[in-house]
Design an enzyme around this catalytic site. Structure first.
Site, PDB file in Angstrom:
ATOM      1  N   GLU A 190      18.281  10.910  33.502  1.00 15.00           N
ATOM      2  CA  GLU A 190      17.198   9.978  33.164  1.00 15.00           C
ATOM      3  C   GLU A 190      16.907   9.030  34.322  1.00 15.00           C
ATOM      4  OE1 GLU A 190      14.961   9.748  30.892  1.00 15.00           O
ATOM      5  OE2 GLU A 190      15.708  11.412  29.718  1.00 15.00           O
ATOM      6  N   TYR A 193      12.663   1.977  28.138  1.00 14.04           N
ATOM      7  CA  TYR A 193      12.476   3.422  27.992  1.00 14.04           C
ATOM      8  C   TYR A 193      13.817   4.165  28.130  1.00 14.04           C
ATOM      9  CZ  TYR A 193      12.223   8.193  29.329  1.00 14.04           C
ATOM     10  OH  TYR A 193      12.517   9.523  29.397  1.00 14.04           O
ATOM     11  N   ASP A 224       7.643   7.632  27.437  1.00 10.98           N
ATOM     12  CA  ASP A 224       7.399   7.833  28.870  1.00 10.98           C
ATOM     13  C   ASP A 224       5.961   8.337  29.063  1.00 10.98           C
ATOM     14  OD1 ASP A 224       7.409  10.481  28.128  1.00 10.98           O
ATOM     15  OD2 ASP A 224       8.742  11.148  29.730  1.00 10.98           O
TER      16      ASP A 224
END
Ligand code: SF4
Length: 330
Positions: free
Chosen positions: A33, A112, A130
């Site tokens: 990520e 996020y 996202d």
């Protein structure tokens, strides 16, 4: 139901990515990520592979020095991610917290990423928004908003299933990446063809609505190519905080928005929020002792950001023999 349709599609069409392991690995999820922020999957895959080979677990990377992490990170850009990654690993050492709230206070983990990790790694009911998710849901609901993130977040929360929440999060992002693409979306292959509002309006690509971007400023600098007889180049370390913090560079004058009309731009590079134009200047002696001589065959040992590689490459063009070894080394 939205989630059922999406998960069915995901089970059939998901890509086989190295961080998508059978048993969820929070370290892999976190690392991927962070790497995927502002970076494509294709670019991230080899970096991810090298990282997990060198540091198979969180406790391994927690023991690495910042320089080691920066060297592995070079070329991936947005270097504050690497510094935060290193800091975060040191803070955690062994295990990740599971809730969005606890994750969010860690270095480099914003709303996020916290939601993505909580959801993907720990199957929590967290809404991770996202760019892909914004695009899919803006189209699905034909949202007439130029900045729809908040609205998308609200709608996504209502769509989250009670089971397989992590798969749902990945599935929505995957649909955005593979089918509901920014340009020429493959609507005929989409599980939501019949209920998608933008498709009904025959106006898919206009969502999400575009908002006018501010023009990015240009900054100017002079970069000093200081070469020794044996081909070694004078490099110095940038301050640990700020842009490209802790990475190596050739000495440069301050990067400012005022151009010296006499100077000829040799190298251009674009960062997220400004363009940089560099003029090259040759010297045979270092300006001060704040740096070190590095031979081109040792460049690989140092964390050189892409902009500096461009400057050095242009600067060394005049030194044919050095140029050849630079190509081999970088
Ligand atoms: S039908 Fe087309 S626009 Fe609508 S969600 Fe699917 S791919 Fe996106």
């Amino acid at each position: 139901m939205f989630s059922e349709k999406l998960l069915k599609w995901y089970d059939l069409f998901k890509r086989n990515l190295p961080w998508r392991t059978e048993r969820k690995n929070p370290y892999f999820v976190w690392l991927s990520e962070i790497m995927l922020q502002q970076t494509t999957v294709a670019t991230v895959i080899p970096y991810f592979g090298r990282f997990i080979l060198k540091w198979p677990e969180l406790k391994d990377i927690a023991k690495a020095s910042l320089d080691e992490v920066l060297v592995e990170w070079q070329g991936l850009g947005y270097y504050s991610r690497a510094r935060n990654l290193h800091q975060c690993a040191q803070l955690l050492a062994n295990a990740f917290p599971q809730s969005e709230e606890e994750l969010r206070i860690l270095p480099g983990i914003g709303p996020y990423t916290a939601a993505a990790i909580a959801s993907i790694a720990f199957d929590k009911k967290a809404a991770a928004v996202d760019g892909n998710v914004i695009r899919v849901l803006s189209r699905y609901y034909a949202l007439q908003l130029p900045m729809p993130r908040k609205e998308v977040h609200q709608r996504l929360k209502k769509l989250l299933p009670n089971k397989r929440c992590g798969d749902f999060t990945e599935a929505l992002m995957e649909l955005g990446a593979l089918v509901c693409r920014p340009k020429i979306p493959l609507c005929e292959e989409c599980p939501f063809l019949e209920t998608c509002k933008a498709y009904k309006l025959k106006n898919v690509e206009s969502f999400p609505l575009k908002h006018l971007k501010e023009k990015m400023p240009t900054r100017y600098t002079t970069a000093f190519i200081i070469c020794r007889q044996d081909g070694a180049l004078w490099l110095r370390k940038r301050p640990s905080k700020g842009l490209l913090g802790g990475m190596m560079e050739v000495p440069t004058t301050p990067w400012i928005e005022v151009k010296n009309a006499k100077q000829k731009t040799c190298v251009k590079h674009t960062f997220t929020h400004f363009h940089l134009e560099a003029t090259l200047c040759y010297r045979d002696k270092p300006p001060d002792r704040d740096g070190l001589w590095v031979h081109p065959h040792d460049f690989k040992k140092y964390a050189l950001p892409t902009v500096m590689k461009k400057i050095i490459k242009a600067g060394l063009k005049e030194f044919e023999s050095v140029q050849n070894s630079f190509d081999d080394a970088v």
